[in-house]
Motif scaffolding. Structure first.
Motif, PDB file in Angstrom:
ATOM      1  N   GLU A 198     -17.543 -16.188 -17.437  1.00  0.00           N
ATOM      2  CA  GLU A 198     -19.014 -15.796 -17.147  1.00  0.00           C
ATOM      3  C   GLU A 198     -20.320 -14.824 -17.274  1.00  0.00           C
ATOM      4  N   VAL A 199     -19.212 -13.861 -17.945  1.00  0.00           N
ATOM      5  CA  VAL A 199     -19.519 -12.559 -18.387  1.00  0.00           C
ATOM      6  C   VAL A 199     -20.174 -13.088 -19.997  1.00  0.00           C
ATOM      7  N   ARG A 200     -19.582 -13.563 -21.017  1.00  0.00           N
ATOM      8  CA  ARG A 200     -20.062 -14.082 -21.870  1.00  0.00           C
ATOM      9  C   ARG A 200     -21.879 -14.758 -21.868  1.00  0.00           C
ATOM     10  N   LEU A 201     -21.302 -15.800 -20.929  1.00  0.00           N
ATOM     11  CA  LEU A 201     -22.564 -16.639 -20.741  1.00  0.00           C
ATOM     12  C   LEU A 201     -23.573 -16.260 -19.929  1.00  0.00           C
ATOM     13  N   ALA A 202     -23.340 -15.344 -19.067  1.00  0.00           N
ATOM     14  CA  ALA A 202     -24.217 -14.526 -19.038  1.00  0.00           C
ATOM     15  C   ALA A 202     -25.988 -13.521 -19.706  1.00  0.00           C
ATOM     16  N   ILE A 203     -24.554 -13.050 -20.327  1.00  0.00           N
ATOM     17  CA  ILE A 203     -25.400 -12.523 -21.401  1.00  0.00           C
ATOM     18  C   ILE A 203     -26.494 -13.229 -22.431  1.00  0.00           C
ATOM     19  N   GLU A 204     -25.621 -14.461 -22.875  1.00  0.00           N
ATOM     20  CA  GLU A 204     -26.296 -15.581 -23.863  1.00  0.00           C
ATOM     21  C   GLU A 204     -27.957 -15.449 -23.059  1.00  0.00           C
ATOM     22  N   GLN A 205     -27.180 -15.595 -21.375  1.00  0.00           N
ATOM     23  CA  GLN A 205     -28.748 -16.111 -20.916  1.00  0.00           C
ATOM     24  C   GLN A 205     -29.606 -15.567 -20.801  1.00  0.00           C
ATOM     25  N   LEU A 206     -29.281 -13.502 -20.647  1.00  0.00           N
ATOM     26  CA  LEU A 206     -30.020 -12.882 -20.435  1.00  0.00           C
ATOM     27  C   LEU A 206     -31.763 -13.412 -21.251  1.00  0.00           C
ATOM     28  N   ALA A 207     -30.714 -14.350 -22.238  1.00  0.00           N
ATOM     29  CA  ALA A 207     -31.845 -14.309 -23.461  1.00  0.00           C
ATOM     30  C   ALA A 207     -33.003 -13.725 -24.164  1.00  0.00           C
ATOM     31  N   ILE A 208     -32.614 -12.325 -24.566  1.00  0.00           N
ATOM     32  CA  ILE A 208     -32.870 -11.193 -25.198  1.00  0.00           C
ATOM     33  C   ILE A 208     -33.147 -11.426 -26.201  1.00  0.00           C
ATOM     34  N   GLU A 209     -34.194 -11.615 -26.885  1.00  0.00           N
ATOM     35  CA  GLU A 209     -34.145 -12.772 -28.918  1.00  0.00           C
ATOM     36  C   GLU A 209     -33.889 -11.239 -29.403  1.00  0.00           C
ATOM     37  N   HIS A 210     -32.804 -11.710 -30.527  1.00  0.00           N
ATOM     38  CA  HIS A 210     -32.568 -11.146 -31.872  1.00  0.00           C
ATOM     39  C   HIS A 210     -32.452 -12.531 -32.833  1.00  0.00           C
ATOM     40  N   ARG A 211     -33.852 -11.709 -33.726  1.00  0.00           N
ATOM     41  CA  ARG A 211     -33.880 -12.641 -34.613  1.00  0.00           C
ATOM     42  C   ARG A 211     -32.602 -12.467 -36.005  1.00  0.00           C
ATOM     43  N   SER A 212     -32.727 -11.340 -36.168  1.00  0.00           N
ATOM     44  CA  SER A 212     -31.388 -10.774 -37.019  1.00  0.00           C
ATOM     45  C   SER A 212     -30.451 -11.609 -36.799  1.00  0.00           C
ATOM     46  N   SER A 213     -29.485 -11.392 -35.802  1.00  0.00           N
ATOM     47  CA  SER A 213     -28.136 -12.181 -35.480  1.00  0.00           C
ATOM     48  C   SER A 213     -27.702 -12.563 -36.372  1.00  0.00           C
ATOM     49  N   ALA A 214     -26.438 -12.408 -37.117  1.00  0.00           N
ATOM     50  CA  ALA A 214     -26.991 -14.176 -37.756  1.00  0.00           C
ATOM     51  C   ALA A 214     -25.279 -15.136 -36.889  1.00  0.00           C
ATOM     52  N   THR A 215     -25.190 -14.834 -35.137  1.00  0.00           N
ATOM     53  CA  THR A 215     -24.709 -15.925 -34.323  1.00  0.00           C
ATOM     54  C   THR A 215     -25.419 -16.335 -33.621  1.00  0.00           C
ATOM     55  N   LEU A 216     -26.466 -16.173 -32.803  1.00  0.00           N
ATOM     56  CA  LEU A 216     -27.230 -16.816 -32.678  1.00  0.00           C
ATOM     57  C   LEU A 216     -28.592 -16.063 -32.606  1.00  0.00           C
ATOM     58  N   PRO A 217     -29.879 -16.798 -31.860  1.00  0.00           N
ATOM     59  CA  PRO A 217     -31.463 -16.158 -32.038  1.00  0.00           C
ATOM     60  C   PRO A 217     -31.240 -14.627 -30.830  1.00  0.00           C
ATOM     61  N   VAL A 218     -30.957 -14.880 -29.938  1.00  0.00           N
ATOM     62  CA  VAL A 218     -30.186 -14.172 -28.645  1.00  0.00           C
ATOM     63  C   VAL A 218     -28.993 -13.119 -28.599  1.00  0.00           C
ATOM     64  N   MET A 219     -29.593 -11.914 -27.700  1.00  0.00           N
ATOM     65  CA  MET A 219     -28.132 -10.948 -27.604  1.00  0.00           C
ATOM     66  C   MET A 219     -27.165 -11.588 -27.485  1.00  0.00           C
ATOM     67  N   THR A 220     -25.733 -12.189 -28.172  1.00  0.00           N
ATOM     68  CA  THR A 220     -24.783 -12.083 -27.433  1.00  0.00           C
ATOM     69  C   THR A 220     -23.946 -10.926 -27.143  1.00  0.00           C
ATOM     70  N   ALA A 221     -22.295 -12.007 -27.610  1.00  0.00           N
ATOM     71  CA  ALA A 221     -21.637 -10.129 -27.190  1.00  0.00           C
ATOM     72  C   ALA A 221     -20.273 -11.147 -26.907  1.00  0.00           C
ATOM     73  N   SER A 222     -19.386 -10.424 -27.846  1.00  0.00           N
ATOM     74  CA  SER A 222     -17.747 -10.963 -28.003  1.00  0.00           C
ATOM     75  C   SER A 222     -16.694 -10.544 -26.744  1.00  0.00           C
ATOM     76  N   LEU A 223     -15.748 -10.909 -26.295  1.00  0.00           N
ATOM     77  CA  LEU A 223     -14.822  -9.829 -25.419  1.00  0.00           C
ATOM     78  C   LEU A 223     -13.434 -10.261 -26.435  1.00  0.00           C
ATOM     79  N   GLY A 224     -12.627  -9.068 -25.279  1.00  0.00           N
ATOM     80  CA  GLY A 224     -11.356  -9.309 -25.534  1.00  0.00           C
ATOM     81  C   GLY A 224     -10.950  -8.720 -24.381  1.00  0.00           C
TER      82      GLY A 224
END
Ligand SMILES: Nc1nc2c(ncn2[C@@H]2O[C@H](COP(=O)(O)OP(=O)(O)OP(=O)(O)O)[C@@H](O)[C@H]2O)c(=O)[nH]1
Length: 395
Positions: free
Chosen positions: A335-361
């Protein structure tokens, strides 16, 4: 001073102590929740003063009892005591009883919570009784002095754990109560003499109230600053989340608690993906704002009293979840990972998605595991999540 506080806390989630400092408290009233906290703080801080005050009051009152017994000679043979003298002595003993009860309440640990609500009553009743006793002396045609009453109105403003308004109420009850009783019980020269003293009585309340106001104002300021400093010491100033130091401090306690309750602690390490690239593309200030938005998400996921949302440093966060099992830990982290992705903070230079994402351990504490070992396992899981392509949760 306030503007530097404001500067320091710019953009952090609301801090009640700071907000109250900025808002001011000229009427000596905080917001309801803070006012309750202040009352408790004031009451607890003045417990020693109340102990000293009650011992002094008892000693002085015992001295008065001795003077009464000497002046009225209640045990002298063949001299019957008048009704007025009888009332006077009863009143003196009644207040002695009240002071002894107050002393008992202070001595018995379980009753200590009663001392604060009792204090204004004890002072007010002792003050009015002192005035009444002296009026009865006047009615007996004996010399009376009201200096003790003035002293007690001033004592109402001593730092005994009462707020300014309670002290003021006590001062007014003593002075107005005594004044009304005098109009009822005294006549002629006795009344004139009292009324003259009453002027000083009311002036005493006025002067003490001035000092009392300033003292309460200072104490409130100290209360807010002290709590704000404590808050500052354990929080990260950009996001308002707990800092690494307070995580380390609280982790040891939480591990003890978890062992006692035979439950497990879940640790979620959250690391934003390609944050350096984000800073490089959008600037450091935009990076700060993104960190604050992510922090707010994590703050909202630390829902229970022993849960903690922490900024470990840079773009690395942690969530500590008390009393957790594996399915709950996993679904919450997702849920945390999804909530961060759904903030939809634009991140054009990310090689993962065009929005801010996070990795969780993730890691879940074992029965004999140390907090260091738990952290290391979560860190290893985070490392794997990063290398498996980011924007994912791994245990
Ligand atoms: N804006 C801002 N940037 C920060 C702050 N603290 C650290 N950073 C930046 O965060 C970036 C972290 O970069 P890296 O550790 O290389 O990680 P990353 O670019 O997110 O790469 P991955 O974690 O591998 O996805 C660095 O550029 C730091 O300068 C801060 O308080 N504000």
């Amino acid at each position: 001073m306030l503007s530097s506080f404001e500067e320091l806390f710019r953009g952090t989630p609301g801090n009640p102590y700071l907000q109250q400092l900025l808002k001011g408290f000229a009427w000596l009233r905080f917001e309801p929740q803070l006012e309750r906290e202040y009352d408790q703080y004031l009451g607890a801080a003045a417990i020693r003063q109340r102990r000293i005050a009650i011992v002094l009051a008892l000693l002085i009152w015992c001295g008065f009892v001795a003077v009464d017994l000497h002046r009225l000679q209640p045990f002298a043979e063949g001299v019957p005591l008048s009704e007025t003298a009888g009332w006077l002595l009863h009143l003196r003993w009644a207040v002695l009883g009240l002071l002894l009860v107050a002393q008992l309440v202070l001595l018995v640990k379980r009753l200590e919570f009663l001392t604060l609500p009792l204090t204004p009553w004890v002072i007010a009743l002792t003050g009015v009784a002192t005035a009444l006793i002296n009026m009865l002396y006047s009615r007996l045609g004996m010399q009376a002095s009201y200096d003790g009453v003035i002293l007690l109105t001033i004592a109402a403003f001593f730092p005994l754990g009462m707020t300014f308004y309670t002290s003021l109420m006590v001062g007014l009850v003593i002075s107005v109560g005594s004044f009304l009783l005098a109009q009822w019980l005294l006549i002629g020269d006795y009344l004139r003499a009292f009324n003259l003293t009453a002027v000083y009585l009311f002036l005493g309340v006025l002067v003490s109230a001035g000092g009392g106001y300033l003292r309460d104002h200072n104490q409130r300021e100290q209360f807010l600053s002290r709590h704000l400093l404590n808050w500052l010491a354990e929080r990260d100033s950009l996001t308002g989340l707990y800092n690494r130091r307070s995580l380390e401090q609280k982790l040891a306690l939480l591990f003890l608690q978890a062992r006692r309750q035979k439950c497990r602690i879940g640790l979620v390490l959250v690391d934003l993906d390609h944050f350096k690239a984000y800073n490089d593309s959008y600037g450091h200030r935009a990076g700060d704002l993104a960190l604050q938005r992510v922090a707010r998400v994590l703050h909202d996921f630390a829902r229970r009293p022993l849960d903690m949302a922490v900024r470990l440093g840079g773009e690395e966060f942690a969530l500590l979840l008390f009393d957790c099992d594996e399915p709950a830990l996993h679904s919450l982290a997702e849920e945390v990972r999804l909530a961060i992705e759904q903030l939809a903070i634009e991140h054009r230079s990310s090689a993962t998605l065009p929005v801010m994402t996070a990795s969780l351990g993730l890691a879940l504490s074992g029965p004999e595991e140390s907090s260091g070992a738990l952290y290391q396992r979560a860190d290893e899981a985070l490392y794997r999540a990063k290398h498996a392509g980011r924007n994912q949760v791994l245990l």
